[in-house]
Design an enzyme around this catalytic site. Structure first.
Site, PDB file in Angstrom:
ATOM      1  N   HIS A  82      41.522  39.381  44.495  1.00 27.98           N
ATOM      2  CA  HIS A  82      42.278  38.940  45.699  1.00 27.98           C
ATOM      3  C   HIS A  82      42.998  40.103  46.204  1.00 27.98           C
ATOM      4  O   HIS A  82      43.214  40.068  47.532  1.00 27.98           O
ATOM      5  CB  HIS A  82      42.991  38.005  45.503  1.00 27.98           C
ATOM      6  CG  HIS A  82      42.151  36.506  45.515  1.00 27.98           C
ATOM      7  ND1 HIS A  82      42.532  35.382  45.965  1.00 27.98           N
ATOM      8  CD2 HIS A  82      41.034  36.198  44.764  1.00 27.98           C
ATOM      9  CE1 HIS A  82      41.591  34.343  45.682  1.00 27.98           C
ATOM     10  NE2 HIS A  82      40.666  35.078  45.302  1.00 27.98           N
TER      11      HIS A  82
ATOM     12  N   ARG B 250      41.442  37.044  38.741  1.00 28.70           N
ATOM     13  CA  ARG B 250      41.449  36.249  40.101  1.00 28.70           C
ATOM     14  C   ARG B 250      42.442  37.361  41.192  1.00 28.70           C
ATOM     15  O   ARG B 250      42.200  37.428  42.221  1.00 28.70           O
ATOM     16  CB  ARG B 250      41.493  35.000  40.159  1.00 28.70           C
ATOM     17  CG  ARG B 250      41.383  34.474  41.508  1.00 28.70           C
ATOM     18  CD  ARG B 250      41.430  32.919  41.513  1.00 28.70           C
ATOM     19  NE  ARG B 250      41.246  32.266  42.755  1.00 28.70           N
ATOM     20  CZ  ARG B 250      42.362  31.607  42.953  1.00 28.70           C
ATOM     21  NH1 ARG B 250      43.528  31.283  42.440  1.00 28.70           N
ATOM     22  NH2 ARG B 250      42.257  30.818  44.287  1.00 28.70           N
TER      23      ARG B 250
ATOM     24  N   ASN C 109      45.399  31.962  48.490  1.00 27.18           N
ATOM     25  CA  ASN C 109      46.226  32.363  47.098  1.00 27.18           C
ATOM     26  C   ASN C 109      47.427  31.580  46.490  1.00 27.18           C
ATOM     27  O   ASN C 109      47.999  31.779  45.679  1.00 27.18           O
ATOM     28  CB  ASN C 109      46.871  33.773  47.668  1.00 27.18           C
ATOM     29  CG  ASN C 109      46.003  34.666  47.657  1.00 27.18           C
ATOM     30  OD1 ASN C 109      44.860  34.736  47.375  1.00 27.18           O
ATOM     31  ND2 ASN C 109      46.116  35.757  48.468  1.00 27.18           N
TER      32      ASN C 109
ATOM     33  N   HIS D 257      33.615  34.122  37.065  1.00 31.37           N
ATOM     34  CA  HIS D 257      33.765  32.632  37.041  1.00 31.37           C
ATOM     35  C   HIS D 257      33.625  31.961  35.693  1.00 31.37           C
ATOM     36  O   HIS D 257      33.848  30.795  35.512  1.00 31.37           O
ATOM     37  CB  HIS D 257      32.956  31.994  38.312  1.00 31.37           C
ATOM     38  CG  HIS D 257      33.380  32.148  39.516  1.00 31.37           C
ATOM     39  ND1 HIS D 257      32.473  31.786  40.626  1.00 31.37           N
ATOM     40  CD2 HIS D 257      34.248  32.905  40.166  1.00 31.37           C
ATOM     41  CE1 HIS D 257      33.175  32.082  41.636  1.00 31.37           C
ATOM     42  NE2 HIS D 257      34.138  32.832  41.398  1.00 31.37           N
TER      43      HIS D 257
END
Length: 322
Positions: free
Chosen positions: A68, A64, A96, A193
């Protein structure tokens, strides 16, 4: 997990040729550190592997974190920078705040500084760590193009550019297209995911006051919706409450796609993949073939982690501009 590894092992062969990209003004190459720091990959692998033995959430966190980072200003390690008295950095922006495991990148960077001082960028460490997080969790491996530079700009306000869990398909497609990523990349990368956990706030919109006609999103499997409402009541005040992303939350596999077709996905953005014929076809393909998913994910990770950044330096400390 051994079965997953056999499914995904061939991915490296299919993407080995995809190893040279233009990243800003710098060419990315699989052999960028061959002479400068030949042990870079083994060092990162060792650090990630050790961290995983102590914390099973590390793989999801690193994957992740990489996503990001790249979606804000290209892959330049800006998500790693700390806030200062004059600036609130990306890592402290609303989307975040739940990012963690930054210490893994710090440990890998410290180890590399001992053997190759001032050579390996934090952005490259993050890209390698994300790959190892997937591979060590039973997923595919791929050749990571290297040579990124670290950026000096990190602003919390820019995190509004990240695709939200409430996005519909049109919004998702536009967000990815802006990064020159295709619908195929969107679906494949959504498969990330398969790892991790989500807090209630990211899917609360689907289980309470969904719209004027339904309190719960009717596309959700009824029993699954009940379990989510039990974990996340309407006025939940438990900050740690939430749900795992799929049924095999620490193993990288195609369970996410199988559950999505059963109405057991968490986010509106997950469900959105079934609202477009092309993306739905890919979901069905990946649900039926872990091999196809592994190959597609590896290719899309190379493309995503090669989004050009604005980096200009190699930081000695990943949290502070040099």
């Amino acid at each position: 997990m051994a079965q997953n590894l056999s499914f995904f092992a061939s991915s490296i062969l299919l993407v080995a040729a995809m190893t040279s990209f233009i990243h800003g003004c710098h060419a990315l190459s699989s052999d960028y550190y061959a002479k400068l720091c030949p042990h870079v990959e083994s060092v990162v692998t060792a650090v990630v592997k050790k961290a995983m033995t102590n914390d099973r959430t590390v793989p999801a966190a690193l994957l992740r974190m990489n996503f990001h980072d790249c979606f804000i200003r290209g892959c330049d390690g800006s998500v790693l920078l700390n806030s200062t008295k004059n600036n609130t950095a990306e890592k402290d922006g609303p989307p975040n705040i739940s990012l963690h495991a930054f210490y893994v990148i710090d440990l890998a960077k410290e180890a590399l500084e001992d053997i190759c001082p001032g050579v390996v960028s934090c952005a490259d460490v993050l890209a390698l760590a994300a790959r190892e997080a997937v591979t060590l969790s039973g997923g595919p491996t791929w050749v990571v193009p290297l040579g990124r530079k670290d950026g000096r700009i990190s602003r919390a306000s820019d995190t509004r550019q990240l695709p939200a869990p409430t996005f519909n398909f049109t919004q998702l497609k536009l967000s990815f297209a802006r990064r020159r990523l295709s619908t195929a990349d969107l679906v494949a990368l959504s498969g990330g995911h398969t790892l991790g956990f989500s807090h209630c706030s990211s899917f609360q919109n689907r289980i309470h006051s969904f719209n004027g006609s339904h309190d719960v999103d009717p596309s959700l499997n009824p029993s699954f919706a009940v379990s989510l409402r039990q974990s996340c009541p309407a006025h939940n005040k438990v900050r740690s409450a939430g749900a795992t992303m799929d049924s095999t939350t620490t193993t990288f596999d195609n369970a996410y796609f199988k559950l999505l077709l059963q109405g057991k996905s968490l986010f509106s953005s997950d469900q959105a993949l079934l609202t477009h014929p092309g993306s739905k076809q890919l979901v069905e393909k990946f649900a039926g073939s872990p091999e196809a998913f592994g190959k597609a994910f590896a290719k899309s990770m190379i493309r995503m982690s090669s989004i050009p950044g604005t980096g200009v330096e190699v930081r000695r400390d990943c949290r502070v501009v040099r």
